[in-house]
Design an enzyme around this catalytic site. Sequence first.
Site, PDB file in Angstrom:
ATOM      1  N   HIS A  65       1.103  -1.327   0.161  1.00  0.00           N
ATOM      2  CA  HIS A  65      -0.193   0.385   0.599  1.00  0.00           C
ATOM      3  C   HIS A  65       1.164   1.205   0.529  1.00  0.00           C
ATOM      4  CE1 HIS A  65      -3.748  -2.326   1.055  1.00  0.00           C
ATOM      5  NE2 HIS A  65      -2.743  -3.252   1.268  1.00  0.00           N
ATOM      6  N   HIS A 184      -8.937 -10.711  -1.362  1.00  0.00           N
ATOM      7  CA  HIS A 184      -9.410 -10.814   0.165  1.00  0.00           C
ATOM      8  C   HIS A 184     -10.272 -11.135   0.794  1.00  0.00           C
ATOM      9  CE1 HIS A 184      -8.526  -7.732   3.900  1.00  0.00           C
ATOM     10  NE2 HIS A 184      -9.918  -8.031   4.024  1.00  0.00           N
ATOM     11  N   ASP A 310       1.829  -6.899   2.628  1.00  0.00           N
ATOM     12  CA  ASP A 310       0.784  -5.892   3.103  1.00  0.00           C
ATOM     13  C   ASP A 310       1.469  -4.541   3.472  1.00  0.00           C
ATOM     14  OD1 ASP A 310      -1.508  -4.930   3.178  1.00  0.00           O
ATOM     15  OD2 ASP A 310      -2.210  -6.658   4.932  1.00  0.00           O
ATOM     16  N   PRO A 328      -6.703  -0.687  11.059  1.00  0.00           N
ATOM     17  CA  PRO A 328      -5.847  -2.351  10.356  1.00  0.00           C
ATOM     18  C   PRO A 328      -4.799  -1.666   9.538  1.00  0.00           C
ATOM     19  CG  PRO A 328      -8.138  -2.188   9.123  1.00  0.00           C
ATOM     20  CD  PRO A 328      -7.823  -1.449   9.664  1.00  0.00           C
TER      21      PRO A 328
END
Length: 436
Positions: A65, A184, A310, A328
């Site tokens: 990300h 996901h 991630d 999160p």
Amino acid sequence: MSAPRNIGTVVLQQVRPYGEELVDVVVVDGVITAIGTSVTVPEGVECIDGAGAVLLPGFVDLHTHLREPGREDTETIRTGSRAAALGGYTAVFAMANTDPVADNSTITDNVWRIGREVGLVDVHPVGAVTVGLGGEQLAEMGMMAAGVAGVRMFSDDGTCVHDPLIMRRALDYATGLGVLIAQHAEEPRLTKGAVAHEGPNAARLGLTGWPRAAEESIVVRDALLARDAGARVHICHASTEGTVELVRWAKEQGISITAEVTPHHLLLTDERLATYDAVNKVNPPLREARDTAALVRALADGIVDCVATDHAPHAAQDKCCEFALAKPGMLGLETALPIIVTTMVEPGLLDWRGVARVMSERPAQIVGLTDQGRPIAVGEPANLTLIDPDSPWVVRGDELASLSSNTPYEEMTMPARVIATLLRGVVTARDGQASA
């Protein structure tokens, strides 16, 4: 996709490809041209003294990300690229859950262009499967695949493509385009309000539980959809013992399914939630020791195909708050390699060729990158990472390259470090400093 750059000659001296015999490696204009013990070093060229360091193919991260566009206060393509280069990565896949969502070629092409301008790693944008990640209407996957970014992976990561009909159509469409759907896996009706793994720790702490079945039910559903569609499906951040068994079963049936695991799901468990420190809040949640043990075994055995970070930067105010309200995610690019050393290499579950397999070769194969994850051999592109396996260092979030500092490994001593990274022969990171 990524044009070579004419950068002259670099010589890596006294390095150990895959942890094996000491050699010198000569790189000319981005290609390995010589490997041997009596290599002639041209005068005036750049030399890196490996002093016995391990040389591996540059790492490929299928799950990063970078937050641009929209949350440049937490990460940018430039700062994320720095973190990636320092972590040994030469290619990363930037997830689509930006603001605005990367659900069209205008955004995906722009992410690709910025990544090229930065030049530290190959930044491949991931396109959204559905418009706005809404799960109701397929995004223009064909336009994104045909754009200058050549998008090759699509995911609504952060949310699940929960409608089976939409997912089936996405798989059909992806097959025709020759691209990959990464899911996901989270049945949203089972995770409403959930913030922690459903188990004794969540019950004791008064945290709403997140059952394993929320992940596993989607994994088996999508395996069956992929089977019937003759399609490929990739499972993001596998986190449970049951997911391992379902992926194993699907592969035994000949279903084209692959799966990734994050470093934090290999090392950390939900016991860390006892302090209510939201740095440990992640999606899917940290599970129990039996899950981490199953994931470690599955990675060693090849049931789980690869490691993906991630990497999820967050601003301090989004983490320093009530646990249930915190966002999160945790940082991962700069700590992935030492966590794999801790969980897989030191126990003898993977050797250095195994590390290359799960961090470079398999992820590149899964998405069809032809210039990454290549063997260390003459004639191959010089996408390389140099590792000191005996160089302990202490993690401090505010010293990492990311704009954010939400690492769960604060003050933890790591057993190994990346000392240099080369992208097509260009030194992008060396001795803890990125080159741009």
